[in-house]
Design a protein around this motif. Structure first.
Motif, PDB file in Angstrom:
ATOM      1  N   GLY A   1       0.805  -1.206   0.000  1.00  0.00           N
ATOM      2  CA  GLY A   1       0.000   0.000   0.000  1.00  0.00           C
ATOM      3  C   GLY A   1       0.840   1.259   0.000  1.00  0.00           C
ATOM      4  N   GLY A   2       0.467   2.211  -0.849  1.00  0.00           N
ATOM      5  CA  GLY A   2       1.220   3.453  -0.953  1.00  0.00           C
ATOM      6  C   GLY A   2       2.236   3.471  -2.075  1.00  0.00           C
ATOM      7  N   ASP A   3       2.409   2.340  -2.792  1.00  0.00           N
ATOM      8  CA  ASP A   3       3.312   2.323  -3.941  1.00  0.00           C
ATOM      9  C   ASP A   3       2.645   3.024  -5.124  1.00  0.00           C
ATOM     10  OD1 ASP A   3       5.145   0.965  -2.485  1.00  0.00           O
ATOM     11  OD2 ASP A   3       4.747  -0.990  -3.360  1.00  0.00           O
ATOM     12  N   ALA A   4       3.430   3.763  -5.881  1.00  0.00           N
ATOM     13  CA  ALA A   4       2.868   4.533  -6.986  1.00  0.00           C
ATOM     14  C   ALA A   4       3.865   4.653  -8.126  1.00  0.00           C
ATOM     15  CB  ALA A   4       2.455   5.928  -6.513  1.00  0.00           C
ATOM     16  N   PHE A   5       3.313   4.729  -9.346  1.00  0.00           N
ATOM     17  CA  PHE A   5       4.104   4.997 -10.540  1.00  0.00           C
ATOM     18  C   PHE A   5       3.701   6.353 -11.099  1.00  0.00           C
ATOM     19  CE2 PHE A   5       5.097   0.458 -10.829  1.00  0.00           C
ATOM     20  CZ  PHE A   5       6.403   0.506 -11.301  1.00  0.00           C
ATOM     21  N   ILE A   6       4.708   7.080 -11.597  1.00  0.00           N
ATOM     22  CA  ILE A   6       4.460   8.304 -12.351  1.00  0.00           C
ATOM     23  C   ILE A   6       5.165   8.162 -13.684  1.00  0.00           C
ATOM     24  CG2 ILE A   6       4.763  10.802 -12.474  1.00  0.00           C
ATOM     25  CD1 ILE A   6       4.829  10.904  -9.449  1.00  0.00           C
ATOM     26  N   MET A   7       4.410   8.224 -14.756  1.00  0.00           N
ATOM     27  CA  MET A   7       4.972   8.191 -16.101  1.00  0.00           C
ATOM     28  C   MET A   7       4.957   9.616 -16.661  1.00  0.00           C
ATOM     29  SD  MET A   7       5.625   4.968 -16.431  1.00  0.00           S
ATOM     30  CE  MET A   7       5.947   4.803 -18.181  1.00  0.00           C
ATOM     31  N   ILE A   8       6.093  10.050 -17.209  1.00  0.00           N
ATOM     32  CA  ILE A   8       6.248  11.425 -17.689  1.00  0.00           C
ATOM     33  C   ILE A   8       6.739  11.414 -19.126  1.00  0.00           C
ATOM     34  CG2 ILE A   8       7.464  13.611 -17.353  1.00  0.00           C
ATOM     35  CD1 ILE A   8       7.683  12.935 -14.404  1.00  0.00           C
ATOM     36  N   ASP A   9       6.173  12.276 -19.937  1.00  0.00           N
ATOM     37  CA  ASP A   9       6.580  12.382 -21.343  1.00  0.00           C
ATOM     38  C   ASP A   9       6.711  13.856 -21.707  1.00  0.00           C
ATOM     39  OD1 ASP A   9       6.627  10.469 -23.937  1.00  0.00           O
ATOM     40  OD2 ASP A   9       5.845  12.443 -24.482  1.00  0.00           O
ATOM     41  N   ILE A  10       7.802  14.207 -22.395  1.00  0.00           N
ATOM     42  CA  ILE A  10       7.999  15.591 -22.829  1.00  0.00           C
ATOM     43  C   ILE A  10       7.071  15.869 -24.008  1.00  0.00           C
ATOM     44  CG2 ILE A  10       9.655  17.297 -23.677  1.00  0.00           C
ATOM     45  CD1 ILE A  10      11.880  15.652 -22.438  1.00  0.00           C
ATOM     46  N   ASP A  11       6.315  16.935 -23.889  1.00  0.00           N
ATOM     47  CA  ASP A  11       5.338  17.272 -24.933  1.00  0.00           C
ATOM     48  C   ASP A  11       6.020  17.747 -26.209  1.00  0.00           C
ATOM     49  OD1 ASP A  11       3.267  16.698 -23.161  1.00  0.00           O
ATOM     50  OD2 ASP A  11       3.203  18.761 -22.390  1.00  0.00           O
ATOM     51  N   HIS A  12       5.564  17.199 -27.342  1.00  0.00           N
ATOM     52  CA  HIS A  12       6.003  17.647 -28.677  1.00  0.00           C
ATOM     53  C   HIS A  12       7.521  17.640 -28.835  1.00  0.00           C
ATOM     54  CE1 HIS A  12       1.891  18.785 -29.497  1.00  0.00           C
ATOM     55  NE2 HIS A  12       1.876  19.617 -28.460  1.00  0.00           N
ATOM     56  N   PHE A  13       8.189  16.655 -28.238  1.00  0.00           N
ATOM     57  CA  PHE A  13       9.654  16.651 -28.309  1.00  0.00           C
ATOM     58  C   PHE A  13      10.148  16.407 -29.729  1.00  0.00           C
ATOM     59  CE2 PHE A  13      13.828  14.554 -27.795  1.00  0.00           C
ATOM     60  CZ  PHE A  13      14.488  15.601 -27.165  1.00  0.00           C
ATOM     61  N   LYS A  14       9.426  15.637 -30.502  1.00  0.00           N
ATOM     62  CA  LYS A  14       9.822  15.407 -31.895  1.00  0.00           C
ATOM     63  C   LYS A  14       9.844  16.715 -32.684  1.00  0.00           C
ATOM     64  CE  LYS A  14       8.732  12.572 -35.953  1.00  0.00           C
ATOM     65  NZ  LYS A  14       8.784  13.690 -36.907  1.00  0.00           N
ATOM     66  N   SER A  15       8.904  17.602 -32.374  1.00  0.00           N
ATOM     67  CA  SER A  15       8.880  18.901 -33.054  1.00  0.00           C
ATOM     68  C   SER A  15      10.108  19.734 -32.712  1.00  0.00           C
ATOM     69  CB  SER A  15       7.600  19.661 -32.671  1.00  0.00           C
ATOM     70  OG  SER A  15       6.452  18.953 -33.070  1.00  0.00           O
ATOM     71  N   VAL A  16      10.595  19.601 -31.480  1.00  0.00           N
ATOM     72  CA  VAL A  16      11.818  20.319 -31.093  1.00  0.00           C
ATOM     73  C   VAL A  16      12.990  19.830 -31.929  1.00  0.00           C
ATOM     74  CG1 VAL A  16      13.427  20.770 -29.205  1.00  0.00           C
ATOM     75  CG2 VAL A  16      10.979  20.693 -28.750  1.00  0.00           C
ATOM     76  N   ASN A  17      13.140  18.512 -32.053  1.00  0.00           N
ATOM     77  CA  ASN A  17      14.224  17.956 -32.869  1.00  0.00           C
ATOM     78  C   ASN A  17      14.098  18.376 -34.328  1.00  0.00           C
ATOM     79  OD1 ASN A  17      15.741  16.560 -30.929  1.00  0.00           O
ATOM     80  ND2 ASN A  17      14.354  14.815 -30.975  1.00  0.00           N
TER      81      ASN A  17
ATOM     82  N   SER B   1       7.320  21.555 -21.805  1.00  0.00           N
ATOM     83  CA  SER B   1       6.278  21.121 -20.889  1.00  0.00           C
ATOM     84  C   SER B   1       6.233  19.600 -20.898  1.00  0.00           C
ATOM     85  CB  SER B   1       4.909  21.699 -21.285  1.00  0.00           C
ATOM     86  OG  SER B   1       4.489  21.160 -22.528  1.00  0.00           O
ATOM     87  N   VAL B   2       5.627  19.030 -19.872  1.00  0.00           N
ATOM     88  CA  VAL B   2       5.512  17.579 -19.789  1.00  0.00           C
ATOM     89  C   VAL B   2       4.089  17.197 -19.411  1.00  0.00           C
ATOM     90  CG1 VAL B   2       7.928  17.208 -19.169  1.00  0.00           C
ATOM     91  CG2 VAL B   2       6.220  17.539 -17.352  1.00  0.00           C
ATOM     92  N   SER B   3       3.719  15.998 -19.811  1.00  0.00           N
ATOM     93  CA  SER B   3       2.471  15.387 -19.373  1.00  0.00           C
ATOM     94  C   SER B   3       2.821  14.229 -18.457  1.00  0.00           C
ATOM     95  CB  SER B   3       1.666  14.882 -20.576  1.00  0.00           C
ATOM     96  OG  SER B   3       1.354  15.950 -21.444  1.00  0.00           O
ATOM     97  N   ALA B   4       1.964  13.963 -17.483  1.00  0.00           N
ATOM     98  CA  ALA B   4       2.255  12.916 -16.512  1.00  0.00           C
ATOM     99  C   ALA B   4       1.013  12.102 -16.201  1.00  0.00           C
ATOM    100  CB  ALA B   4       2.812  13.522 -15.222  1.00  0.00           C
ATOM    101  N   GLY B   5       1.229  10.800 -16.014  1.00  0.00           N
ATOM    102  CA  GLY B   5       0.170   9.897 -15.593  1.00  0.00           C
ATOM    103  C   GLY B   5       0.548   9.249 -14.276  1.00  0.00           C
ATOM    104  N   VAL B   6      -0.397   9.165 -13.340  1.00  0.00           N
ATOM    105  CA  VAL B   6      -0.143   8.651 -11.998  1.00  0.00           C
ATOM    106  C   VAL B   6      -1.044   7.456 -11.727  1.00  0.00           C
ATOM    107  CG1 VAL B   6      -0.124   9.196  -9.535  1.00  0.00           C
ATOM    108  CG2 VAL B   6       0.485  10.961 -11.211  1.00  0.00           C
ATOM    109  N   ALA B   7      -0.486   6.420 -11.128  1.00  0.00           N
ATOM    110  CA  ALA B   7      -1.270   5.266 -10.700  1.00  0.00           C
ATOM    111  C   ALA B   7      -0.778   4.836  -9.320  1.00  0.00           C
ATOM    112  CB  ALA B   7      -1.149   4.118 -11.689  1.00  0.00           C
ATOM    113  N   VAL B   8      -1.713   4.652  -8.400  1.00  0.00           N
ATOM    114  CA  VAL B   8      -1.401   4.235  -7.031  1.00  0.00           C
ATOM    115  C   VAL B   8      -1.952   2.832  -6.809  1.00  0.00           C
ATOM    116  CG1 VAL B   8      -1.649   4.776  -4.576  1.00  0.00           C
ATOM    117  CG2 VAL B   8      -1.463   6.623  -6.256  1.00  0.00           C
ATOM    118  N   TRP B   9      -1.138   1.979  -6.186  1.00  0.00           N
ATOM    119  CA  TRP B   9      -1.517   0.565  -5.998  1.00  0.00           C
ATOM    120  C   TRP B   9      -2.698   0.424  -5.051  1.00  0.00           C
ATOM    121  CZ3 TRP B   9      -0.712  -3.399  -2.082  1.00  0.00           C
ATOM    122  CH2 TRP B   9      -0.847  -4.703  -2.585  1.00  0.00           C
ATOM    123  N   ARG B  10      -3.674  -0.362  -5.483  1.00  0.00           N
ATOM    124  CA  ARG B  10      -4.875  -0.605  -4.673  1.00  0.00           C
ATOM    125  C   ARG B  10      -4.983  -2.066  -4.252  1.00  0.00           C
ATOM    126  NH1 ARG B  10      -6.520   2.787  -8.878  1.00  0.00           N
ATOM    127  NH2 ARG B  10      -7.256   4.844  -8.213  1.00  0.00           N
TER     128      ARG B  10
END
Length: 410
Positions: A246-262, A337-346
């Motif tokens: 209980g209390g374990d969590a994942f955060i996934m992060i992705d840089i927005d539009h990074f391909k456009s920067v390259n 900027s970045v987008s992030a997704g969070v999931a907490v273990w249930r």
């Protein structure tokens, strides 16, 4: 060399000289194969000690004048031990400093004092001073090696420390035995034999320490992302616990539009942005968080002892930290900027499934307009949110195109 021996003198001197010759050869070879600092001074120091032992052996045979070999073996030997201590200090701290030369200054000063006072002419006095000085140099080496333990917690450091401490103890016993022969706890010749063994042991553990450092460096390289300097996918996955709680969590992060920067600014600028964002994520996440670059512009974090509120707050803190960055490219400024997704273990899934849930939340954050954090709910809620995000995205596209780089300032 340093006290009166009768029938075993030749054997003792031969073993004494061999211990330093072996050490010098080992240090020269390892220095040739390694860039570790201090090995050169260790090699030269052992070489001088071997020469001093040879000079004493020749002098004992009456080939050289008494004053020449006694003062010569003393001054060269003291200098050799000072260089040996310098080498150990530099090897321990993996750095060279000008203050290390103070050890050599002490040795040269002692040689001048002993020479001017003619203390070298008396065998017990010479032996007592020499071994007391040796104990001091070895004691300094022990203190530095212990002080630098947290630089690299390698097993060989303890072996080297024990060998030097033993050598210091036996040198002290020899000095005491020379000054107070009737009160000495151990006969000097026996302490001297043990001192010779310690010299072999020091050489062994120096070589092992260098080898362990090389292996640790290879392991760090294998588990570290070469571009960003943070743990790579392999290390991140290997660091995950086998069982969640209980209390374990994942955060996934992705840089927005990074391909456009390259595409727009080139891959060199893209690398600068990627490294800057990675370091910002690492700094904000803190040391207690397991972090890794999964590939491309995607990062993952594993946290323990979280609630949904604290995990989302951490993800949003990272998002805001990244938004505060700015990278110059010609006349323009890139604000990522970045987008992030969070999931907490249930209690209903394993680590892989929990990471997939965080990935689904990340997908929803990107579909919902990017530069935002989404928390994984149940599957039905995620489908409803996904449909809503899709509708929002269509509305955004109908009103005008989204800027592909977040924010640009001329």
């Amino acid at each position: 060399m340093f006290f009166g021996l009768t029938m075993d003198l030749a054997t003792v001197l031969l073993l004494h000289k061999c211990s330093f010759i072996v050490g010098a050869i080992c240090f020269f070879y390892v220095r040739w194969r390694s860039r570790e600092p201090g090995l050169d001074f260790l090699a030269i120091g052992d070489g001088l000690l071997a020469f001093a032992s040879t000079l004493a052996g020749v002098g004992e045979q009456g080939i050289l004048p008494h004053e020449v070999w006694t003062f010569g073996s003393f001054s060269i030997g003291v200098t050799g031990y000072s260089l040996m201590a310098m080498g150990l200090v530099q090897l321990s701290g993996r750095r060279r400093k000008r203050t290390d030369c103070l050890l050599l200054v002490v040795a040269l000063t002692l040689s001048v004092v002993v020479g001017s006072m003619h203390w070298y002419a008396d065998n017990p006095t010479r032996a007592a001073i020499f071994n007391a000085n040796t104990a001091v140099f070895l004691g300094v080496s022990c203190a530095v090696i212990l002080r630098d333990f947290f630089l690299d917690r390698l097993p060989a450091r303890w072996g080297l420390l024990a060998s030097l401490a033993a050598a210091m103890s036996f040198s002290t016993l020899v000095a005491v035995g020379m000054i107070f022969p009737q009160y000495g706890p151990v006969e000097p010749r026996y302490a001297f034999f043990m001192l010779i063994i310690c010299h072999f042991s020091v050489a062994l553990f120096v070589v092992v320490l260098v080898q362990e450092r090389a292996e640790a460096q290879l392991k760090r390289l294998a588990y570290t992302d070469a571009l960003t300097g943070i743990p790579n996918r392999q290390h991140f996955l290997a660091s995950l616990p086998s069982d969640l709680r209980g209390g374990d969590a994942f955060i996934m992060i992705d840089i927005d539009h990074f391909k456009s920067v390259n595409d727009r600014y080139g891959h060199e600028t893209g690398d600068v942005v990627l490294v800057g964002v990675a370091q910002a994520i690492s700094t904000t996440a803190g040391r207690k968080v397991t972090l890794g670059r999964l590939g491309g512009e995607e990062f993952a974090l594993f946290l323990r002892d979280q609630t949904e509120e604290t995990a989302v707050a951490k993800a949003d803190q990272i998002r805001r930290t990244v938004n505060a960055l700015a990278f110059a490219s010609g006349a323009e400024t890139i604000v990522p900027s970045v987008s992030a997704g969070v999931a907490v273990w249930r209690g209903d899934c394993n680590a892989q499934k929990l990471r997939d849930q965080a990935d689904q939340a990340l997908y929803l954050a990107k579909r919902g307009g990017r530069d935002r954090v989404e928390l994984y709910a149940n599957p039905q809620s995620m489908e409803e949110l996904s449909s809503s995000a899709t509708a929002t995205t269509v509305t955004q596209h109908s009103s005008g195109p989204e800027h592909p780089l977040g924010e640009l300032a001329a």
